[in-house]
Design an enzyme around this catalytic site. Structure first.
Site, PDB file in Angstrom:
ATOM      1  N   SER A   5      27.143  25.161  -3.892  1.00 45.76           N
ATOM      2  CA  SER A   5      25.692  25.258  -3.979  1.00 45.76           C
ATOM      3  C   SER A   5      25.216  26.622  -3.483  1.00 45.76           C
ATOM      4  O   SER A   5      25.426  26.987  -2.323  1.00 45.76           O
ATOM      5  CB  SER A   5      25.031  24.170  -3.133  1.00 45.76           C
ATOM      6  N   HIS A  28      26.283  25.125  -8.552  1.00 44.00           N
ATOM      7  CA  HIS A  28      25.139  24.247  -8.310  1.00 44.00           C
ATOM      8  C   HIS A  28      23.930  25.085  -7.899  1.00 44.00           C
ATOM      9  O   HIS A  28      24.009  25.875  -6.951  1.00 44.00           O
ATOM     10  CB  HIS A  28      25.507  23.251  -7.210  1.00 44.00           C
ATOM     11  N   ASP A  30      20.057  24.925  -6.763  1.00 45.03           N
ATOM     12  CA  ASP A  30      19.007  24.050  -6.234  1.00 45.03           C
ATOM     13  C   ASP A  30      17.632  24.655  -6.465  1.00 45.03           C
ATOM     14  O   ASP A  30      17.283  25.678  -5.865  1.00 45.03           O
ATOM     15  CB  ASP A  30      19.224  23.824  -4.733  1.00 45.03           C
ATOM     16  N   MET A  32      13.783  24.217  -5.944  1.00 46.03           N
ATOM     17  CA  MET A  32      12.831  23.470  -5.097  1.00 46.03           C
ATOM     18  C   MET A  32      11.457  24.105  -5.201  1.00 46.03           C
ATOM     19  O   MET A  32      11.345  25.333  -5.283  1.00 46.03           O
ATOM     20  CB  MET A  32      13.273  23.499  -3.632  1.00 46.03           C
ATOM     21  N   HIS A  61      19.887  21.586 -10.259  1.00 40.97           N
ATOM     22  CA  HIS A  61      19.396  20.402  -9.556  1.00 40.97           C
ATOM     23  C   HIS A  61      17.920  20.619  -9.264  1.00 40.97           C
ATOM     24  O   HIS A  61      17.568  21.361  -8.342  1.00 40.97           O
ATOM     25  CB  HIS A  61      20.225  20.217  -8.266  1.00 40.97           C
ATOM     26  N   MET A  63      14.626  19.819  -7.785  1.00 41.54           N
ATOM     27  CA  MET A  63      13.893  19.052  -6.781  1.00 41.54           C
ATOM     28  C   MET A  63      12.446  19.504  -6.878  1.00 41.54           C
ATOM     29  O   MET A  63      11.933  20.252  -6.034  1.00 41.54           O
ATOM     30  CB  MET A  63      14.491  19.307  -5.385  1.00 41.54           C
ATOM     31  N   MET A 132      22.318  11.595  -3.690  1.00 43.39           N
ATOM     32  CA  MET A 132      22.131  12.445  -2.506  1.00 43.39           C
ATOM     33  C   MET A 132      22.796  11.782  -1.309  1.00 43.39           C
ATOM     34  O   MET A 132      22.587  10.595  -1.050  1.00 43.39           O
ATOM     35  CB  MET A 132      20.640  12.640  -2.191  1.00 43.39           C
ATOM     36  N   PHE A 138      17.024  20.467   2.166  1.00 46.31           N
ATOM     37  CA  PHE A 138      17.608  21.509   2.998  1.00 46.31           C
ATOM     38  C   PHE A 138      19.134  21.377   3.028  1.00 46.31           C
ATOM     39  O   PHE A 138      19.659  20.257   3.028  1.00 46.31           O
ATOM     40  CB  PHE A 138      17.067  21.448   4.426  1.00 46.31           C
ATOM     41  N   GLY A 139      19.809  22.511   3.109  1.00 44.51           N
ATOM     42  CA  GLY A 139      21.248  22.507   3.299  1.00 44.51           C
ATOM     43  C   GLY A 139      21.589  22.317   4.762  1.00 44.51           C
ATOM     44  O   GLY A 139      20.708  22.295   5.628  1.00 44.51           O
ATOM     45  N   GLY A 140      22.862  22.146   5.037  1.00 41.22           N
ATOM     46  CA  GLY A 140      23.334  22.096   6.414  1.00 41.22           C
ATOM     47  C   GLY A 140      23.026  20.823   7.165  1.00 41.22           C
ATOM     48  O   GLY A 140      23.116  20.788   8.398  1.00 41.22           O
ATOM     49  N   ASP A 170      25.954  15.048  -3.216  1.00 41.16           N
ATOM     50  CA  ASP A 170      25.333  16.305  -2.789  1.00 41.16           C
ATOM     51  C   ASP A 170      24.761  16.135  -1.394  1.00 41.16           C
ATOM     52  O   ASP A 170      23.861  15.315  -1.175  1.00 41.16           O
ATOM     53  CB  ASP A 170      24.222  16.664  -3.798  1.00 41.16           C
ATOM     54  N   GLY A 171      25.294  16.924  -0.459  1.00 47.28           N
ATOM     55  CA  GLY A 171      24.767  16.931   0.896  1.00 47.28           C
ATOM     56  C   GLY A 171      25.828  16.634   1.935  1.00 47.28           C
ATOM     57  O   GLY A 171      26.389  15.536   1.954  1.00 47.28           O
TER      58      GLY A 171
HETATM   59  C1  DX5 Z   1      19.815  20.036  -0.654  1.00 50.37           C
HETATM   60  C2  DX5 Z   1      20.598  20.480  -1.857  1.00 50.37           C
HETATM   61  C3  DX5 Z   1      22.056  20.655  -1.669  1.00 50.37           C
HETATM   62  C4  DX5 Z   1      22.446  21.588  -0.556  1.00 50.37           C
HETATM   63  C5  DX5 Z   1      23.629  20.978   0.115  1.00 50.37           C
HETATM   64  O1  DX5 Z   1      18.694  19.320  -1.023  1.00 50.37           O
HETATM   65  O2  DX5 Z   1      20.436  19.591  -2.944  1.00 50.37           O
HETATM   66  O3  DX5 Z   1      22.675  21.052  -2.886  1.00 50.37           O
HETATM   67  O4  DX5 Z   1      22.799  22.879  -0.989  1.00 50.37           O
HETATM   68  O5  DX5 Z   1      23.949  21.770   1.219  1.00 50.37           O
HETATM   69  P1  DX5 Z   1      25.133  21.370   2.200  1.00 50.37           P
HETATM   70  O6  DX5 Z   1      26.378  21.345   1.374  1.00 50.37           O
HETATM   71  O7  DX5 Z   1      25.093  22.456   3.205  1.00 50.37           O
HETATM   72  O8  DX5 Z   1      24.801  20.030   2.755  1.00 50.37           O
HETATM   73 ZN    ZN Z   2      21.591  20.102  -4.755  1.00 52.97          ZN
END
Ligand code: DX5
Ligand code: ZN
Length: 217
Positions: A5, A28, A30, A32, A61, A63, A132, A138-140, A170-171
């Site tokens: 991602s 991937h 994202d 948003m 993806h 969002m 999900m 958010f990532g991380g 994802d996540g």
């Molecule tokens: C968050 C995104 C994910 C995100 C996952 O809403 O859809 O794709 O990049 O990040 P990680 O792998 O850090 O959880």
């Molecule tokens: Zn995603």
């Protein structure tokens, strides 16, 4: 398949970051919009540029609110797969058909608080189901193992109906979580932090793939 991602990549160097994971299966992306999720990332012009910058299949993806209006544009921009959220779509089936007609695969995403059962009957219209394993935005974040019940439910439904879909998670996917997701029936694994937060993103992709294969073989 492993889908790094770009959310965890350096946004000033997206072309080079894509290059660094060229042995991945999908890239991937994202998207948003500050509305469907409280975060803002990238949109159509960046996807159009990415299409020219990398040969990796783009897994968009969305969002965003009103995917019914926007999803086709991502297909036309050259996405291999366009996934949108069932919570945001007014007519998920019509939008999936439009995305497919524009030459892309269509994906349906279910967020953390959305059950999957009410949407199983829609899956004949889709190529990908994205479950999900965090709350989108958010990532991380920490992987939520309880989401795997949805993966198991969807996998059972797909097997029983002989549906040929990708089942994507994802996540929070990383070395210590990917095996349980694979065991539950996922076959596409999105990873942001675990890939682009690593010293060697290409090696991270290879390690994730090897870890998933240990349970899928
Ligand atoms: C968050 C995104 C994910 C995100 C996952 O809403 O859809 O794709 O990049 O990040 P990680 O792998 O850090 O959880
Ligand atoms: Zn995603």
């Amino acid at each position: 398949m492993i889908a790094p991602s770009l959310l965890a990549a350096d946004f000033a160097r997206l072309g080079a970051e894509a290059e660094a994971v060229q042995d991945a299966d999908w890239l991937h992306v994202d998207v948003m919009d500050y509305h469907y999720v409280p975060n803002l990332t990238i949109g159509l012009p960046v996807v159009e540029s990415l299409r020219r910058a990398t040969s990796l299949p783009l897994d968009c993806h969305l969002m965003i609110d009103d995917p019914d209006r926007w999803a086709v544009s991502y297909a036309e921009a050259g996405a291999t797969n366009v996934t949108f959220h069932v919570e945001a779509a007014a007519d998920a089936v019509a939008t999936a058909r439009a995305v497919r007609a524009a030459g892309s695969m269509a994906g349906l995403a279910v967020d953390r608080d959305t059950p999957v059962e009410p949407y199983l009957d829609l899956l004949t219209e889709f190529d990908t189901l994205l479950v999900m394993t965090i709350k989108a935005g958010f990532g991380g974040q920490r992987f939520l193992p309880e989401m795997l019940e949805k993966v198991r439910t969807a996998r059972r439904h797909m097997n029983a109906g002989h549906l040929r879909l990708f089942l994507e998670v994802d996540g929070g996917i990383a070395d210590d979580t990917i095996a349980e997701a694979a065991e539950a029936g996922a076959d596409v694994f999105v990873a942001g932090t675990a890939v682009f937060g690593a010293d060697n993103p290409a090696a991270a992709v290879a390690a994730l793939r090897a870890r998933a294969h240990t349970v899928m073989a």
